[in-house]
Design an enzyme around this catalytic site. Structure first.
Site, PDB file in Angstrom:
ATOM      1  N   VAL A  49      33.227 -16.456   5.836  1.00 18.71           N
ATOM      2  CA  VAL A  49      34.316 -17.410   5.599  1.00 18.71           C
ATOM      3  C   VAL A  49      34.713 -17.377   4.127  1.00 18.71           C
ATOM      4  CG1 VAL A  49      35.062 -19.814   5.761  1.00 18.71           C
ATOM      5  CG2 VAL A  49      33.380 -18.940   7.388  1.00 18.71           C
TER       6      VAL A  49
ATOM      7  N   LYS B 280      36.489 -19.247  11.891  1.00 21.78           N
ATOM      8  CA  LYS B 280      35.951 -19.715  10.614  1.00 21.78           C
ATOM      9  C   LYS B 280      35.762 -21.227  10.581  1.00 21.78           C
ATOM     10  CE  LYS B 280      37.804 -15.735   8.102  1.00 21.78           C
ATOM     11  NZ  LYS B 280      39.021 -15.200   7.437  1.00 21.78           N
TER      12      LYS B 280
END
Lengths: 433, 433
Positions: A130, A203
């Site tokens: 992420v 994410k």
């Protein structure tokens, strides 16, 4: 002491990772103790950007690498679901620690992978999954957990942020900008995962599970992409004082006294003075709000070989740092490992309370704004502004911004409105932060 | 298992810290295992904002707390140099880990404190010392060290950023805004540490020593405060496309092939589209640039009870997490401990290469701009712009922005200029990023 790495994948991020590990000068001294033992590739004969030392073994047998008894840490950078999942599980079973940049596999099989890792007493670190090079996973785990987290709001997909930034700057259409982005390598030939919000949904499900210390099912993330965002909407939003961004949001809300989570990825109108409004191009940023902390934001390059490799190598170093100091215990640091026992309760999108921006096309007859207002009023939707913003031939374009409403009530009002005689179409519905 | 805390100080941050530790619900489960055993205060009878449980011991004998054999971690929040330094050293000698928010003591006595801690195998964590609640120390130690760091640029003092933001928004004078800030509690009665840049200098010396893995002497930070920044300069900077911020900068530069560091705290003109230009009010932000990472920025509340306490408690949790997983080894995690062996080589300010903004007051005679230009040229200072920006009665105000120059050459040019017949004064000299 030397710690041995098995690197799976030598593509963009794999190459960047090898480059850092092979050039430790002027970096943290701990890097001197980390050695790449084997690199797993699909094709040994392919020419590589990274100059590899002759004694480094390239191996097409990835299964053999994850079973190599001399390897301490497996770095999975091949992406995709399989064989990534199986290789990670086999490596864990062999007692190896895992570093991965693979958001897709963690968002879908995180439960299975973490359970196996906790059982074996090994770490699974994923800073690179992420926000590319931005340190955000470790700060969430190690620094922000003392807070009662209220929300996590991120611009976590560089491709869509690039497209929206260009559309906004040049009043260009989505299709034009996407085509250019593909030519420049900022968007894939098949852009679905990015432009339809799927990558951002992977994410935010990972960030939410860390921020709210509970398991999250990937399919619980309500997801809209940016294909519906038009140059006209960007222009109208601008006039109303907003910028449109693809936001990934996880926010806590209380339902009947019970803690619940709302998860969504949607193109959203942001006030121009919001900290995320000025994040442009391929940059990413993640804003976290908690009590008593207030708001903190992490900003940086969300993709790219060097940035992502920086995150991957930092995870490797973290594990090595722990191995050097922890002796031979199999007890994991509870801040760096991850073992929530329950699933977060999720609020369905109909229960979301938010503001809306909606653009109507209507026949230009007297009283049409009054009719719209009446329909909204019947469903208890209170309006902030109604602006007849232009004409499309014989038809009028009307933009409505609501106050905070329950999404279900808003949808009900739209159904009423679609029955009005003057009604033609609703080209766009967007949420407003 | 329960880990016992000895808390020194129950002021703003101490109170905030106690509040989190006494209310662990909805926070990280590890907090349940952390107990405040004693709190060291100056006056036991003082009424407190935090409701303290009756069994909690308030003690005016701080020396006794740091020697309490049942305490695992000492949290030093009394500030100042002494007795903070002695108490920290005594606690280390007793084998206790340290968490502190005290930038002054670390900037001056960090060497001594770290040496003692490494000797004893205990941690000294100080997330709260820089950037309040913003996670920046741990990311620097754990995530960014794989990079070759190029520079760290921070807005690390909330008071001065508040003053400059207000001056900029309202065209008000430094004195007016300082007075208001003092009334609002954003500035101390004696504002020296803030407005003269001393607090920011403490912080950049700490950040620099971590980012560049070398010891830094506090007195090597070249420091200018914001007293010299006038409403006129803010106005002229605005017209030229800049915003004035108090920046704390550590940057690496190569001298004759040798790595050296330049350290400074100065009011600086920033281009309006720079990521730090939009950090307003009491917020802080730290921008770190490295190879291969690129730029990342950390943004958030730089002060305040809750934010700072969030950082303090995260440090406590980190130590407890390690204690739970590391068995009884005295080996420290090399990423979380700190043990550089050398001092960074420092480049003196005269060697700094930067752009300058300088405002001259001259007699308004023909050819004065030509004379200025000639003087600069003689010292090899190349100019970006020369603008006669206004009049002060009979006198002309001229603003010059240079290209990158060596600070020494620039100073030499100013000396030449001060000898010109038309020259009256130089009300301000500022650097430009």
């Amino acid at each position: 002491m030397v710690y041995n790495i098995g690197l799976l994948g030598l593509g963009t991020v794999g190459g960047g990772t090898a480059k850092i590990l092979l050039d430790p000068v002027d970096r943290h001294p701990l890097l001197e103790e980390i050695k790449i033992k084997q690199i797993g590739v699909r094709d040994k004969s392919k020419t590589r950007d990274v100059p590899l030392p002759p004694d480094l073994i390239l191996n097409t047998d990835l299964e053999a690498i994850v079973k190599d008894p001399e390897i301490d840490i497996i770095v999975e950078l091949i992406g995709g679901l399989e064989p990534a999942r199986s290789l990670i599980l086999t490596a864990i079973d062999q007692g190896k620690h895992i570093v991965t940049a693979n958001k897709a596999v963690i968002a879908r099989y995180g439960d299975e992978i973490y359970a196996a890792a906790n059982e074996k007493g090994v770490y699974v670190l994923l800073e690179a999954a992420v926000g590319g090079g931005i340190p955000v996973i470790k700060p969430l785990k190690q620094s922000l957990g003392v807070n009662k987290i209220k929300n996590v709001i991120g611009i976590v997909n560089g491709t869509t942020n690039y497209i929206l930034t260009r559309m906004s700057g040049e009043k260009a259409s989505f299709e034009e900008v996407l085509k250019e982005a593909q030519e420049l390598g900022y968007a894939e030939a098949d852009p679905t995962a990015d432009v339809d919000g799927l990558d951002a949904a992977d994410k935010i499900s990972i960030l939410a599970s860390l921020a709210f210390s509970g398991k999250v099912k990937r399919e619980d993330v309500y997801t809209e992409g940016i294909r519906q965002v038009s140059a006209a909407d960007i222009n109208y939003a601008d006039k109303l004082g907003f910028i449109i961004k693809l936001l990934a949001i996880a926010e806590s809300n209380h339902q009947l006294g019970e803690e619940a989570l709302q998860l969504r990825v949607t193109p959203t109108l942001l006030p121009k003075d919001h900290p995320l409004a000025s994040i442009n191009g391929v940059y990413n940023a993640i804003l976290v709000e908690g009590e008593p902390l207030g708001q903190v934001m992490f900003f940086g390059p969300g993709a790219g070989a060097g940035a992502t490799a920086s995150a991957v190598v930092s995870d490797i170093m973290n594990i090595v740092g722990i191995l050097k100091s922890s002796g031979n215990t199999n007890d994991l640091d509870p801040l760096l490992s991850y073992s929530p026992s329950h699933y977060c309760k999720i609020t369905p999108i109909e229960e979301l309370i938010t503001r809306f921006y909606v653009r109507f096309v209507c026949r230009d007859i007297p009283g049409v704004i009054g009719h719209l207002g009446t329909c909204f009023g019947k469903s208890n939707v209170s309006l902030e502004s109604v602006v007849q913003i232009g004409f499309l031939g014989e038809l009028a374009e009307i933009v409505v911004v609501t106050h905070d409403v329950r999404e279900g009530n808003f949808r009900q009002a739209l159904e009423e409105i679609s029955k009005l005689e003057a009604f033609k179409s609703i080209p766009s519905i967007l949420r407003v932060l």
